[in-house]
Design a protein around this motif. Structure first.
Motif, PDB file in Angstrom:
ATOM      1  N   CYS A 174       0.839  -1.197   0.000  1.00 27.31           N
ATOM      2  CA  CYS A 174       0.000   0.000   0.000  1.00 27.31           C
ATOM      3  C   CYS A 174       0.877   1.252   0.000  1.00 27.31           C
ATOM      4  N   ILE A 175       0.449   2.239  -0.762  1.00 29.65           N
ATOM      5  CA  ILE A 175       1.070   3.567  -0.735  1.00 29.65           C
ATOM      6  C   ILE A 175      -0.011   4.548  -0.301  1.00 29.65           C
ATOM      7  N   VAL A 176       0.312   5.340   0.699  1.00 25.79           N
ATOM      8  CA  VAL A 176      -0.575   6.408   1.140  1.00 25.79           C
ATOM      9  C   VAL A 176       0.128   7.723   0.835  1.00 25.79           C
ATOM     10  N   VAL A 177      -0.528   8.549   0.039  1.00 25.98           N
ATOM     11  CA  VAL A 177       0.014   9.841  -0.359  1.00 25.98           C
ATOM     12  C   VAL A 177      -0.716  10.935   0.421  1.00 25.98           C
ATOM     13  N   ASP A 178       0.032  11.898   0.889  1.00 24.48           N
ATOM     14  CA  ASP A 178      -0.512  13.018   1.671  1.00 24.48           C
ATOM     15  C   ASP A 178      -1.510  13.808   0.824  1.00 24.48           C
ATOM     16  N   SER A 179      -2.769  13.788   1.214  1.00 24.87           N
ATOM     17  CA  SER A 179      -3.835  14.458   0.452  1.00 24.87           C
ATOM     18  C   SER A 179      -3.726  15.983   0.487  1.00 24.87           C
ATOM     19  N   ARG A 180      -2.902  16.517   1.368  1.00 19.67           N
ATOM     20  CA  ARG A 180      -2.755  17.974   1.481  1.00 19.67           C
ATOM     21  C   ARG A 180      -1.790  18.543   0.438  1.00 19.67           C
ATOM     22  N   LEU A 181      -1.101  17.682  -0.296  1.00 19.40           N
ATOM     23  CA  LEU A 181      -0.120  18.128  -1.290  1.00 19.40           C
ATOM     24  C   LEU A 181      -0.805  18.541  -2.587  1.00 19.40           C
ATOM     25  N   SER A 182      -0.086  19.308  -3.412  1.00 18.85           N
ATOM     26  CA  SER A 182      -0.579  19.636  -4.756  1.00 18.85           C
ATOM     27  C   SER A 182      -0.572  18.369  -5.608  1.00 18.85           C
ATOM     28  N   LYS A 183      -1.263  18.392  -6.746  1.00 17.84           N
ATOM     29  CA  LYS A 183      -1.288  17.220  -7.637  1.00 17.84           C
ATOM     30  C   LYS A 183       0.127  16.798  -8.024  1.00 17.84           C
ATOM     31  N   GLU A 184       0.973  17.779  -8.320  1.00 18.94           N
ATOM     32  CA  GLU A 184       2.347  17.484  -8.740  1.00 18.94           C
ATOM     33  C   GLU A 184       3.160  16.881  -7.592  1.00 18.94           C
ATOM     34  N   GLU A 185       2.986  17.425  -6.401  1.00 17.58           N
ATOM     35  CA  GLU A 185       3.704  16.901  -5.239  1.00 17.58           C
ATOM     36  C   GLU A 185       3.225  15.493  -4.880  1.00 17.58           C
ATOM     37  N   LYS A 186       1.931  15.236  -5.054  1.00 16.31           N
ATOM     38  CA  LYS A 186       1.392  13.892  -4.807  1.00 16.31           C
ATOM     39  C   LYS A 186       2.043  12.883  -5.749  1.00 16.31           C
ATOM     40  N   ARG A 187       2.200  13.281  -6.985  1.00 12.75           N
ATOM     41  CA  ARG A 187       2.814  12.412  -7.992  1.00 12.75           C
ATOM     42  C   ARG A 187       4.254  12.072  -7.592  1.00 12.75           C
ATOM     43  N   GLU A 188       4.997  13.074  -7.160  1.00 10.21           N
ATOM     44  CA  GLU A 188       6.385  12.867  -6.737  1.00 10.21           C
ATOM     45  C   GLU A 188       6.447  12.000  -5.478  1.00 10.21           C
ATOM     46  N   ALA A 189       5.525  12.219  -4.553  1.00 16.12           N
ATOM     47  CA  ALA A 189       5.475  11.402  -3.336  1.00 16.12           C
ATOM     48  C   ALA A 189       5.167   9.948  -3.697  1.00 16.12           C
ATOM     49  N   PHE A 190       4.299   9.747  -4.674  1.00 12.49           N
ATOM     50  CA  PHE A 190       3.988   8.390  -5.128  1.00 12.49           C
ATOM     51  C   PHE A 190       5.253   7.689  -5.626  1.00 12.49           C
ATOM     52  N   PHE A 191       6.028   8.349  -6.480  1.00 16.33           N
ATOM     53  CA  PHE A 191       7.246   7.730  -7.014  1.00 16.33           C
ATOM     54  C   PHE A 191       8.231   7.392  -5.893  1.00 16.33           C
ATOM     55  N   HIS A 192       8.347   8.302  -4.936  1.00 10.86           N
ATOM     56  CA  HIS A 192       9.260   8.087  -3.813  1.00 10.86           C
ATOM     57  C   HIS A 192       8.861   6.816  -3.049  1.00 10.86           C
ATOM     58  N   GLU A 193       7.601   6.710  -2.715  1.00  8.62           N
ATOM     59  CA  GLU A 193       7.130   5.540  -1.960  1.00  8.62           C
ATOM     60  C   GLU A 193       7.160   4.280  -2.811  1.00  8.62           C
ATOM     61  N   LEU A 194       6.884   4.415  -4.101  1.00  6.52           N
ATOM     62  CA  LEU A 194       6.955   3.270  -5.004  1.00  6.52           C
ATOM     63  C   LEU A 194       8.366   2.688  -5.024  1.00  6.52           C
ATOM     64  N   CYS A 195       9.367   3.549  -5.023  1.00  9.28           N
ATOM     65  CA  CYS A 195      10.747   3.083  -4.987  1.00  9.28           C
ATOM     66  C   CYS A 195      10.992   2.233  -3.756  1.00  9.28           C
ATOM     67  N   HIS A 196      10.534   2.684  -2.616  1.00  7.59           N
ATOM     68  CA  HIS A 196      10.731   1.908  -1.386  1.00  7.59           C
ATOM     69  C   HIS A 196      10.101   0.514  -1.512  1.00  7.59           C
ATOM     70  N   ILE A 197       8.913   0.444  -2.090  1.00 13.05           N
ATOM     71  CA  ILE A 197       8.244  -0.850  -2.235  1.00 13.05           C
ATOM     72  C   ILE A 197       8.992  -1.752  -3.215  1.00 13.05           C
TER      73      ILE A 197
END
Length: 170
Positions: A60-83
């Motif tokens: 599971c990846i949980v992305v901070d809903s308070r971020l902008s769309k672009e920041e959410k996308r970057e946070a997704f990639f960061h967490e995806l790397c960890h997985i």
């Protein structure tokens, strides 16, 4: 820009192969929801710091809903790397190992957001190239600037090595 002087890293090659397996060939194909579905990763948004969880086969990846769309996308990639690339619980590992994983995730984010095999789609003569890249790849101008600087530096080093007939390792 002399992309012929650009040499990829092992991580960039890994991302390109990963995207090829997922049939991601154009910027519009880079979709966190679709990527998550193809990898059987639950993707959620919640109002707290982005994180990931792996318990057995559950991912599971949980992305901070308070971020902008672009920041959410970057946070997704960061967490995806960890997985995809890391193991262990960071809070229980040595600091140096945790830092190594974080550095890898930061690089992965740049390469996954603006992959090597899509660099040819960028108009390198565009006056507002940062804005063009941000729009094309749906990420922050800051990430685009970092990736562009990285590309330019690698080309500069490799071109000067080639021009001066030095054996360089860039």
């Amino acid at each position: 820009m002399g992309l012929q002087y650009y040499h990829t890293t092992a991580l960039e090659d890994w991302v390109t192969k990963f995207y090829s397996r997922l049939k991601i060939f154009r910027p519009e194909d880079i979709n966190p929801v679709v990527i998550s579905q193809k990898l059987s990763i639950f993707l959620r948004e919640k109002p707290f710091s982005s994180t990931h969880q792996v318990v057995g086969r559950f991912r599971c990846i949980v992305v901070d809903s308070r971020l902008s769309k672009e920041e959410k996308r970057e946070a997704f990639f960061h967490e995806l790397c960890h997985i995809l690339r890391h193991v262990g619980v960071q809070s229980m590992m040595p600091e140096a190992f945790r830092e190594l994983q974080e550095r890898d995730a930061k690089l992965f984010t740049k390469y996954a957001a603006i992959p090597y095999h899509m660099l040819e789609l960028i108009d390198w003569n565009e006056r507002y190239i940062i804005e063009q890249m941000a729009h094309m790849f749906k990420v922050t101008p800051k990430l685009c600037e970092e990736r562009l600087t990285q590309i330019q530096n690698r080309i500069l080093v490799n071109h000067s090595c080639f021009s001066n007939h030095f054996m360089c390792f860039a």
